[in-house]
Design a protein around this motif. Sequence first.
Motif, PDB file in Angstrom:
ATOM      1  N   VAL A  37      21.646  -4.442  -4.616  1.00 45.72           N
ATOM      2  CA  VAL A  37      20.430  -4.047  -3.903  1.00 45.72           C
ATOM      3  C   VAL A  37      20.768  -3.152  -2.724  1.00 45.72           C
ATOM      4  N   LEU A  38      21.789  -3.528  -1.976  1.00 48.64           N
ATOM      5  CA  LEU A  38      22.199  -2.710  -0.830  1.00 48.64           C
ATOM      6  C   LEU A  38      22.641  -1.321  -1.281  1.00 48.64           C
ATOM      7  N   ARG A  39      23.314  -1.274  -2.424  1.00 53.82           N
ATOM      8  CA  ARG A  39      23.768   0.022  -2.929  1.00 53.82           C
ATOM      9  C   ARG A  39      22.570   0.905  -3.297  1.00 53.82           C
ATOM     10  N   LEU A  40      21.559   0.297  -3.897  1.00 54.77           N
ATOM     11  CA  LEU A  40      20.358   1.049  -4.257  1.00 54.77           C
ATOM     12  C   LEU A  40      19.627   1.549  -3.010  1.00 54.77           C
ATOM     13  N   PHE A  41      19.568   0.697  -1.985  1.00 50.11           N
ATOM     14  CA  PHE A  41      18.899   1.100  -0.750  1.00 50.11           C
ATOM     15  C   PHE A  41      19.702   2.174  -0.007  1.00 50.11           C
ATOM     16  N   ALA A  42      21.004   2.158  -0.169  1.00 48.73           N
ATOM     17  CA  ALA A  42      21.833   3.172   0.499  1.00 48.73           C
ATOM     18  C   ALA A  42      21.672   4.544  -0.149  1.00 48.73           C
ATOM     19  N   ASP A  43      21.248   4.559  -1.420  1.00 51.05           N
ATOM     20  CA  ASP A  43      21.105   5.825  -2.152  1.00 51.05           C
ATOM     21  C   ASP A  43      19.640   6.174  -2.405  1.00 51.05           C
ATOM     22  N   LEU A  44      18.789   5.881  -1.444  1.00 46.30           N
ATOM     23  CA  LEU A  44      17.364   6.196  -1.584  1.00 46.30           C
ATOM     24  C   LEU A  44      17.154   7.692  -1.767  1.00 46.30           C
ATOM     25  N   HIS A  45      16.080   8.031  -2.476  1.00 47.12           N
ATOM     26  CA  HIS A  45      15.697   9.433  -2.651  1.00 47.12           C
ATOM     27  C   HIS A  45      14.580   9.745  -1.649  1.00 47.12           C
ATOM     28  N   PRO A  46      14.904  10.341  -0.504  1.00 42.00           N
ATOM     29  CA  PRO A  46      13.930  10.528   0.572  1.00 42.00           C
ATOM     30  C   PRO A  46      12.726  11.371   0.191  1.00 42.00           C
ATOM     31  N   VAL A  47      12.858  12.220  -0.834  1.00 32.69           N
ATOM     32  CA  VAL A  47      11.761  13.103  -1.211  1.00 32.69           C
ATOM     33  C   VAL A  47      10.531  12.308  -1.652  1.00 32.69           C
ATOM     34  N   TYR A  48      10.766  11.093  -2.125  1.00 33.32           N
ATOM     35  CA  TYR A  48       9.647  10.271  -2.609  1.00 33.32           C
ATOM     36  C   TYR A  48       9.109   9.311  -1.547  1.00 33.32           C
ATOM     37  N   LEU A  49       9.725   9.266  -0.370  1.00 28.67           N
ATOM     38  CA  LEU A  49       9.313   8.299   0.640  1.00 28.67           C
ATOM     39  C   LEU A  49       7.906   8.581   1.176  1.00 28.67           C
ATOM     40  N   LEU A  50       7.593   9.844   1.414  1.00 25.97           N
ATOM     41  CA  LEU A  50       6.272  10.181   1.949  1.00 25.97           C
ATOM     42  C   LEU A  50       5.154   9.816   0.967  1.00 25.97           C
ATOM     43  N   PRO A  51       5.276  10.190  -0.331  1.00 23.06           N
ATOM     44  CA  PRO A  51       4.250   9.739  -1.288  1.00 23.06           C
ATOM     45  C   PRO A  51       4.175   8.213  -1.384  1.00 23.06           C
ATOM     46  N   PHE A  52       5.316   7.555  -1.271  1.00 22.19           N
ATOM     47  CA  PHE A  52       5.350   6.097  -1.350  1.00 22.19           C
ATOM     48  C   PHE A  52       4.576   5.475  -0.194  1.00 22.19           C
ATOM     49  N   ILE A  53       4.795   5.974   1.017  1.00 19.42           N
ATOM     50  CA  ILE A  53       4.053   5.462   2.175  1.00 19.42           C
ATOM     51  C   ILE A  53       2.578   5.828   2.060  1.00 19.42           C
ATOM     52  N   GLY A  54       2.303   7.049   1.592  1.00 22.16           N
ATOM     53  CA  GLY A  54       0.917   7.488   1.454  1.00 22.16           C
ATOM     54  C   GLY A  54       0.135   6.646   0.471  1.00 22.16           C
ATOM     55  N   LEU A  55       0.784   6.208  -0.612  1.00 21.66           N
ATOM     56  CA  LEU A  55       0.097   5.396  -1.611  1.00 21.66           C
ATOM     57  C   LEU A  55      -0.367   4.055  -1.047  1.00 21.66           C
ATOM     58  N   ALA A  56       0.362   3.533  -0.083  1.00 23.33           N
ATOM     59  CA  ALA A  56      -0.064   2.272   0.546  1.00 23.33           C
ATOM     60  C   ALA A  56      -1.430   2.438   1.184  1.00 23.33           C
ATOM     61  N   PHE A  57      -1.649   3.575   1.817  1.00 18.13           N
ATOM     62  CA  PHE A  57      -2.935   3.821   2.473  1.00 18.13           C
ATOM     63  C   PHE A  57      -4.012   4.201   1.467  1.00 18.13           C
ATOM     64  N   VAL A  58      -3.616   4.807   0.344  1.00 19.15           N
ATOM     65  CA  VAL A  58      -4.578   5.078  -0.727  1.00 19.15           C
ATOM     66  C   VAL A  58      -5.119   3.756  -1.277  1.00 19.15           C
ATOM     67  N   LEU A  59      -4.225   2.792  -1.493  1.00 17.59           N
ATOM     68  CA  LEU A  59      -4.635   1.486  -2.003  1.00 17.59           C
ATOM     69  C   LEU A  59      -5.610   0.802  -1.054  1.00 17.59           C
ATOM     70  N   ILE A  60      -5.315   0.861   0.232  1.00 18.95           N
ATOM     71  CA  ILE A  60      -6.215   0.260   1.219  1.00 18.95           C
ATOM     72  C   ILE A  60      -7.554   0.991   1.225  1.00 18.95           C
ATOM     73  N   GLY A  61      -7.505   2.318   1.117  1.00 17.60           N
ATOM     74  CA  GLY A  61      -8.731   3.104   1.120  1.00 17.60           C
ATOM     75  C   GLY A  61      -9.644   2.759  -0.046  1.00 17.60           C
ATOM     76  N   VAL A  62      -9.067   2.609  -1.240  1.00 14.67           N
ATOM     77  CA  VAL A  62      -9.871   2.239  -2.410  1.00 14.67           C
ATOM     78  C   VAL A  62     -10.502   0.857  -2.203  1.00 14.67           C
ATOM     79  N   SER A  63      -9.743  -0.078  -1.657  1.00 15.44           N
ATOM     80  CA  SER A  63     -10.272  -1.415  -1.390  1.00 15.44           C
ATOM     81  C   SER A  63     -11.424  -1.366  -0.391  1.00 15.44           C
ATOM     82  N   CYS A  64     -11.301  -0.509   0.612  1.00 17.02           N
ATOM     83  CA  CYS A  64     -12.350  -0.394   1.627  1.00 17.02           C
ATOM     84  C   CYS A  64     -13.612   0.260   1.069  1.00 17.02           C
ATOM     85  N   LEU A  65     -13.445   1.216   0.166  1.00 14.78           N
ATOM     86  CA  LEU A  65     -14.608   1.816  -0.477  1.00 14.78           C
ATOM     87  C   LEU A  65     -15.389   0.769  -1.260  1.00 14.78           C
ATOM     88  N   LYS A  66     -14.662  -0.110  -1.935  1.00 15.21           N
ATOM     89  CA  LYS A  66     -15.319  -1.196  -2.680  1.00 15.21           C
ATOM     90  C   LYS A  66     -15.971  -2.192  -1.726  1.00 15.21           C
TER      91      LYS A  66
END
Length: 331
Positions: A37-66
Amino acid sequence: MTDRKTSRRRAIFLAKLGLGLGLLAWLLLWNDNWRHVLRLFADLHPVYLLPFIGLAFVLIGVSCLKWRLFLRERGLKIGLGRLFGLYLIGIFFNNFLPSNFGGDVVRAYYLGRQIASQAQSLASVFLERLTGLVALVTLAFIACVFTPGLREGPVVMGSILALAGGCAALVVALWHPSLVDRLLGPLGRIRALERLVAKLHAFHDQASYFRTRPALVARAMAYSFLFHTCTVLNVYVATLVLGLELSLVRLFVVTPIILVIASLPLTPNSLGVWEWAFSVYLIPAGAALEQGLAVALLLRVQTLLASLAGGALFLAEGRASPAPEQALPER
């Protein structure tokens, strides 16, 4: 008697916590998974981090619309930003209260204080949650129908049946108020329970109101299925962050199963169970056990980051009351 009940609740909580911690420790220590697990976390692909964080707020937004659907149906105009903030506060408390639903109670309380009706507020939160669970159980059942291998173990079908049974009981209670009246009637005659029963009746009246609004319920279910679609995409992007190459189609099959298992209140905040479910049930999607564990931990970090924002909003909430105009009825 009160001390005995408190001691029993404490013992149950500690037992659940011990189970969760033990399961998580076993997953990390078995076959030196923590090193992988530590090895996987050490080799993260930063290019996907912004979409990953953004999706958390998309999920909350959809829940709030409902969530807003149910409030607007009762003539309450609450800004989407306000609901988003309350949802983040709920996530904060879900992470730090010994319950999977403690945050829902907190966000319902603050909204109820704003609209001067705890019953309406709690009903809207309850229905937002219930429609999501119904959609989740439906997707998990469909996954089992088309993937016979998932039905072989008792865990998957047992979890689906348990959650489906709970949802069915709640839906029946909403659609048949007479059953609730028969159950609460005798309790209401007990003086010590009068106020509690009155509050339960008020809540049930608010929640069951929507049983005569099928179009609204259908829209809420559409938002629920959209939410779970985004959830699968969120898991997929988490795998990309970790440099894994899993099948998106297979993730659409196994993710609802994982979330059903994690929804059962077996441990506080699904500690250990969440990690176990991802570790085991991402294997059919092409992951190794330690890779599934890394995905689960990364998703938990994502939730913790959202909860930090919720904690900051909670501190601000304590210093200022909501403006009255935020809860004006819609014209």
